[in-house]
Design a protein around this motif. Structure first.
Motif, PDB file in Angstrom:
ATOM      1  N   LEU A   3       0.834  -1.190   0.000  1.00 30.78           N
ATOM      2  CA  LEU A   3       0.000   0.000   0.000  1.00 30.78           C
ATOM      3  C   LEU A   3       0.872   1.244   0.000  1.00 30.78           C
ATOM      4  O   LEU A   3       1.953   1.261   0.586  1.00 30.78           O
ATOM      5  CB  LEU A   3      -0.891   0.019   1.238  1.00 30.78           C
ATOM      6  CG  LEU A   3      -1.911  -1.103   1.371  1.00 30.78           C
ATOM      7  CD1 LEU A   3      -2.626  -0.990   2.698  1.00 30.78           C
ATOM      8  CD2 LEU A   3      -2.904  -1.057   0.238  1.00 30.78           C
ATOM      9  N   SER A   4       0.377   2.297  -0.636  1.00 33.13           N
ATOM     10  CA  SER A   4       1.103   3.564  -0.614  1.00 33.13           C
ATOM     11  C   SER A   4       0.938   4.202   0.765  1.00 33.13           C
ATOM     12  O   SER A   4       0.113   3.770   1.577  1.00 33.13           O
ATOM     13  CB  SER A   4       0.568   4.497  -1.697  1.00 33.13           C
ATOM     14  OG  SER A   4      -0.746   4.914  -1.363  1.00 33.13           O
ATOM     15  N   GLU A   5       1.711   5.250   1.016  1.00 33.83           N
ATOM     16  CA  GLU A   5       1.629   5.957   2.301  1.00 33.83           C
ATOM     17  C   GLU A   5       0.212   6.485   2.542  1.00 33.83           C
ATOM     18  O   GLU A   5      -0.317   6.368   3.644  1.00 33.83           O
ATOM     19  CB  GLU A   5       2.637   7.120   2.314  1.00 33.83           C
ATOM     20  CG  GLU A   5       4.074   6.699   2.351  1.00 33.83           C
ATOM     21  CD  GLU A   5       4.463   6.144   3.703  1.00 33.83           C
ATOM     22  OE1 GLU A   5       3.934   6.609   4.728  1.00 33.83           O
ATOM     23  OE2 GLU A   5       5.293   5.221   3.719  1.00 33.83           O
ATOM     24  N   HIS A   6      -0.375   7.063   1.507  1.00 31.86           N
ATOM     25  CA  HIS A   6      -1.728   7.608   1.626  1.00 31.86           C
ATOM     26  C   HIS A   6      -2.734   6.498   1.955  1.00 31.86           C
ATOM     27  O   HIS A   6      -3.593   6.667   2.827  1.00 31.86           O
ATOM     28  CB  HIS A   6      -2.118   8.323   0.334  1.00 31.86           C
ATOM     29  CG  HIS A   6      -3.527   8.839   0.328  1.00 31.86           C
ATOM     30  ND1 HIS A   6      -3.923   9.894   1.118  1.00 31.86           N
ATOM     31  CD2 HIS A   6      -4.626   8.417  -0.347  1.00 31.86           C
ATOM     32  CE1 HIS A   6      -5.216  10.111   0.923  1.00 31.86           C
ATOM     33  NE2 HIS A   6      -5.661   9.231   0.027  1.00 31.86           N
ATOM     34  N   GLU A   7      -2.620   5.365   1.270  1.00 35.23           N
ATOM     35  CA  GLU A   7      -3.535   4.253   1.512  1.00 35.23           C
ATOM     36  C   GLU A   7      -3.353   3.687   2.916  1.00 35.23           C
ATOM     37  O   GLU A   7      -4.335   3.330   3.578  1.00 35.23           O
ATOM     38  CB  GLU A   7      -3.308   3.154   0.469  1.00 35.23           C
ATOM     39  CG  GLU A   7      -3.742   3.551  -0.927  1.00 35.23           C
ATOM     40  CD  GLU A   7      -3.310   2.552  -1.980  1.00 35.23           C
ATOM     41  OE1 GLU A   7      -4.003   2.471  -3.008  1.00 35.23           O
ATOM     42  OE2 GLU A   7      -2.288   1.857  -1.775  1.00 35.23           O
ATOM     43  N   GLN A   8      -2.115   3.619   3.386  1.00 41.24           N
ATOM     44  CA  GLN A   8      -1.877   3.136   4.747  1.00 41.24           C
ATOM     45  C   GLN A   8      -2.493   4.074   5.781  1.00 41.24           C
ATOM     46  O   GLN A   8      -3.099   3.623   6.758  1.00 41.24           O
ATOM     47  CB  GLN A   8      -0.381   2.986   5.005  1.00 41.24           C
ATOM     48  CG  GLN A   8       0.230   1.804   4.310  1.00 41.24           C
ATOM     49  CD  GLN A   8       1.721   1.691   4.570  1.00 41.24           C
ATOM     50  OE1 GLN A   8       2.346   2.587   5.111  1.00 41.24           O
ATOM     51  NE2 GLN A   8       2.284   0.567   4.173  1.00 41.24           N
ATOM     52  N   GLU A  12      -5.445   3.131   8.403  1.00 39.33           N
ATOM     53  CA  GLU A  12      -5.303   3.343   9.843  1.00 39.33           C
ATOM     54  C   GLU A  12      -6.419   4.221  10.399  1.00 39.33           C
ATOM     55  O   GLU A  12      -6.930   3.975  11.490  1.00 39.33           O
ATOM     56  CB  GLU A  12      -3.935   3.949  10.149  1.00 39.33           C
ATOM     57  CG  GLU A  12      -2.816   2.957   9.974  1.00 39.33           C
ATOM     58  CD  GLU A  12      -1.446   3.594  10.148  1.00 39.33           C
ATOM     59  OE1 GLU A  12      -1.374   4.791  10.511  1.00 39.33           O
ATOM     60  OE2 GLU A  12      -0.459   2.876   9.924  1.00 39.33           O
ATOM     61  N   GLN A  13      -6.837   5.240   9.638  1.00 35.93           N
ATOM     62  CA  GLN A  13      -7.945   6.092  10.069  1.00 35.93           C
ATOM     63  C   GLN A  13      -9.238   5.289  10.151  1.00 35.93           C
ATOM     64  O   GLN A  13     -10.022   5.448  11.094  1.00 35.93           O
ATOM     65  CB  GLN A  13      -8.125   7.262   9.103  1.00 35.93           C
ATOM     66  CG  GLN A  13      -7.059   8.318   9.216  1.00 35.93           C
ATOM     67  CD  GLN A  13      -7.233   9.409   8.175  1.00 35.93           C
ATOM     68  OE1 GLN A  13      -8.092   9.329   7.290  1.00 35.93           O
ATOM     69  NE2 GLN A  13      -6.389  10.438   8.261  1.00 35.93           N
ATOM     70  N   MET A  14      -9.461   4.417   9.170  1.00 37.04           N
ATOM     71  CA  MET A  14     -10.665   3.583   9.196  1.00 37.04           C
ATOM     72  C   MET A  14     -10.636   2.625  10.384  1.00 37.04           C
ATOM     73  O   MET A  14     -11.657   2.405  11.038  1.00 37.04           O
ATOM     74  CB  MET A  14     -10.805   2.817   7.871  1.00 37.04           C
ATOM     75  CG  MET A  14     -11.131   3.718   6.717  1.00 37.04           C
ATOM     76  SD  MET A  14     -11.279   2.995   5.046  1.00 37.04           S
ATOM     77  CE  MET A  14     -10.976   1.315   5.168  1.00 37.04           C
ATOM     78  N   GLU A  15      -9.455   2.058  10.693  1.00 34.87           N
ATOM     79  CA  GLU A  15      -9.331   1.163  11.843  1.00 34.87           C
ATOM     80  C   GLU A  15      -9.633   1.905  13.141  1.00 34.87           C
ATOM     81  O   GLU A  15     -10.350   1.407  14.011  1.00 34.87           O
ATOM     82  CB  GLU A  15      -7.934   0.553  11.901  1.00 34.87           C
ATOM     83  CG  GLU A  15      -7.675  -0.484  10.849  1.00 34.87           C
ATOM     84  CD  GLU A  15      -6.234  -0.985  10.875  1.00 34.87           C
ATOM     85  OE1 GLU A  15      -5.415  -0.460  11.667  1.00 34.87           O
ATOM     86  OE2 GLU A  15      -5.929  -1.900  10.100  1.00 34.87           O
ATOM     87  N   ARG A  16      -9.061   3.114  13.269  1.00 33.45           N
ATOM     88  CA  ARG A  16      -9.311   3.903  14.491  1.00 33.45           C
ATOM     89  C   ARG A  16     -10.788   4.249  14.619  1.00 33.45           C
ATOM     90  O   ARG A  16     -11.362   4.215  15.706  1.00 33.45           O
ATOM     91  CB  ARG A  16      -8.458   5.163  14.489  1.00 33.45           C
ATOM     92  CG  ARG A  16      -7.016   4.906  14.848  1.00 33.45           C
ATOM     93  CD  ARG A  16      -6.276   6.198  15.135  1.00 33.45           C
ATOM     94  NE  ARG A  16      -6.195   7.082  13.993  1.00 33.45           N
ATOM     95  CZ  ARG A  16      -5.200   7.115  13.119  1.00 33.45           C
ATOM     96  NH1 ARG A  16      -4.183   6.297  13.264  1.00 33.45           N
ATOM     97  NH2 ARG A  16      -5.214   7.956  12.112  1.00 33.45           N
TER      98      ARG A  16
END
Length: 129
Positions: A3-8, A12-16
């Motif tokens: 995954l690209s930095e943006h996708e990561q 992570e935002q979706m997980e939080r």
């Protein structure tokens, strides 16, 4: 494909957000898919190993060497599958996404050869070469 930095960051935002919205559900989902898959794979390998034993014994009783060899090969293949599946299975508290887990720790995931090269270089530097 990593995954690209943006996708990561988005992941992570979706997980939080999921943890904030429903922590019990998020904990129940954490790593369950991979854990279930590897557990099923280990169980299938154990069943195949037992089939291999049966083929080995049937070949011995029927005095058919080829059947015993096939049984042994089935046993060997299933043992390898069980061991590799067991090693790859995440522990109950671990996350299934190793790359995002390493990213969260703040260090990139390195290959074994990179680590070996770094250790070798560090030893050379310590010896003053």
């Amino acid at each position: 494909m990593p995954l690209s930095e943006h996708e990561q960051r988005m992941l992570e935002q979706m997980e939080r957000a999921l943890y904030a919205e429903d922590p019990k559900f998020a904990t129940a989902l954490e790593g369950s898919g991979l854990r279930t898959y590897t557990r099923r794979r280990v169980y299938q390998a154990v069943a195949g190993f037992l089939v291999g034993i049966a083929l080995l014994m049937a070949g011995m009783v029927a005095k058919q060497v080829w059947l015993s060899v096939v049984g042994f090969l089935v046993m060997l293949g299933c043992a390898v599958l069980a061991v590799t599946g067991w090693r790859k299975a995440p522990k109950p508290g671990e996350q299934s996404a190793g790359a995002s887990h390493a990213h969260r720790q703040g260090r990139p995931k390195r290959s074994m050869m990179d680590r070996i090269e770094q250790r070798w270089q560090r030893r050379r530097d310590e010896q003053g070469h």
